[in-house]
Scaffold this active site. Structure first.
Site, PDB file in Angstrom:
ATOM      1  CB  CYS A 192      -0.907  -0.008   1.230  1.00  0.00           C
ATOM      2  SG  CYS A 192      -1.873   1.521   1.408  1.00  0.00           S
ATOM      3  CB  CYS A 195      -8.714  -3.324 -17.762  1.00  0.00           C
ATOM      4  SG  CYS A 195      -7.552  -3.726 -16.437  1.00  0.00           S
ATOM      5  CB  CYS A 212      -5.233  -0.402   2.528  1.00  0.00           C
ATOM      6  SG  CYS A 212      -3.900  -0.905   3.649  1.00  0.00           S
ATOM      7  CB  CYS A 248      -4.115   2.848   6.049  1.00  0.00           C
ATOM      8  SG  CYS A 248      -4.079   2.903   4.242  1.00  0.00           S
ATOM      9  CG  HIS A 269     -10.407   3.706  -3.624  1.00  0.00           C
ATOM     10  ND1 HIS A 269     -11.523   2.909  -3.795  1.00  0.00           N
ATOM     11  CD2 HIS A 269      -9.942   3.970  -4.866  1.00  0.00           C
ATOM     12  CE1 HIS A 269     -11.727   2.707  -5.081  1.00  0.00           C
ATOM     13  NE2 HIS A 269     -10.784   3.340  -5.759  1.00  0.00           N
ATOM     14  CG  HIS A 276     -13.972  -0.821  -7.865  1.00  0.00           C
ATOM     15  ND1 HIS A 276     -13.399   0.367  -8.249  1.00  0.00           N
ATOM     16  CD2 HIS A 276     -15.035  -0.490  -7.076  1.00  0.00           C
ATOM     17  CE1 HIS A 276     -14.088   1.378  -7.728  1.00  0.00           C
ATOM     18  NE2 HIS A 276     -15.078   0.890  -7.014  1.00  0.00           N
ATOM     19  CG  ASP A 278     -13.724  -9.556 -15.308  1.00  0.00           C
ATOM     20  OD1 ASP A 278     -12.940  -9.415 -14.350  1.00  0.00           O
ATOM     21  OD2 ASP A 278     -14.076  -8.612 -16.046  1.00  0.00           O
ATOM     22  NE  ARG A 285     -11.003  -7.484 -14.561  1.00  0.00           N
ATOM     23  CZ  ARG A 285     -11.490  -6.241 -14.752  1.00  0.00           C
ATOM     24  NH1 ARG A 285     -10.685  -5.204 -14.667  1.00  0.00           N
ATOM     25  NH2 ARG A 285     -12.774  -6.068 -15.014  1.00  0.00           N
ATOM     26  CB  CYS A 340      -9.530  -3.706 -11.410  1.00  0.00           C
ATOM     27  SG  CYS A 340      -9.222  -2.453 -12.646  1.00  0.00           S
TER      28      CYS A 340
HETATM   29 FE    FE Z   1      -2.733   1.117   3.558  1.00  0.00          FE
END
Ligand code: FE
Length: 185
Positions: free
Chosen positions: A97, A115, A146, A149, A152, A155, A159, A167, A169
């Site tokens: 992270c 993608c 994470c 913490c 974000h 997602h 698939d 996956r 992503c």
């Molecule tokens: Fe983190």
């Protein structure tokens, strides 16, 4: 020492200092804080060994993260596809992270996609990430955060390739890659 040799030495020393500059500014530690390429300020909360949960006020995150990482990690924005450093990266090592240093993925679980974002079929351990239902943009998606913490990361989709069919992503900005030590793996 002749005058010509002395001048050459001065030029050489000045050149070395210029080359060393960016590397020293971008250096990072593996525990107890980091000055990473993503983090424009010293981040005292960054650690790859401290697994304790981090719950910090938004204004603290804003101080220790770069503007782009802050926007993605704390406010769920998304980097443009095909712009991140890792979407087609194939190095062997671990992904952490970028906000706190929590281990997230191994390169063994990364797979090639079209993608435009780095994608993995599994996390390095079950508690590495947490999930939250995301209904933004008229879609129902599983947001990946994470586990340490709450940043974000991206997602989760169904698939992906075997063996999990998942996956993950991810935003490249949310990740920091550390190569395996030569000969260790
Ligand atoms: Fe983190």
């Amino acid at each position: 020492m002749t005058r010509a040799v002395a001048v050459s030495l001065i030029v050489l020393m000045a050149t070395s200092a210029c080359l060393a500059g960016p590397d020293s500014r971008g250096s990072k530690t593996t525990a107890g804080g980091a000055m990473s390429s993503h983090s424009q300020s010293f981040n005292p909360y960054y650690s790859r060994t401290d697994a304790r949960k981090l719950e910090l006020p938004d204004d603290v995150w804003k101080k220790v993260l770069s503007p782009q990482l802050y926007s993605i990690a704390r406010h769920g924005s998304t980097e443009a596809a095909f712009t991140g450093r890792y979407w087609d990266y194939e190095g062997k090592g671990s992904y952490y992270c970028a906000a706190c240093g929590n281990p997230l993925f191994r390169s063994d679980a990364k797979f090639a996609t079209t993608c435009g974002w780095p994608s993995f079929f599994e996390t390095v351990r079950p508690g590495s990430v947490t999930y939250r239902k995301d209904t933004s943009f008229g879609m129902v998606r599983s947001e990946v955060l994470c586990g340490r913490c709450g940043a974000h990361l991206g997602h989760l989709f169904d698939d992906g390739p075997p063996p999990t069919g998942k996956r993950y992503c991810m935003n490249s900005v949310s990740l920091e890659f550390e190569p395996d030590e030569a000969g260790k793996h």
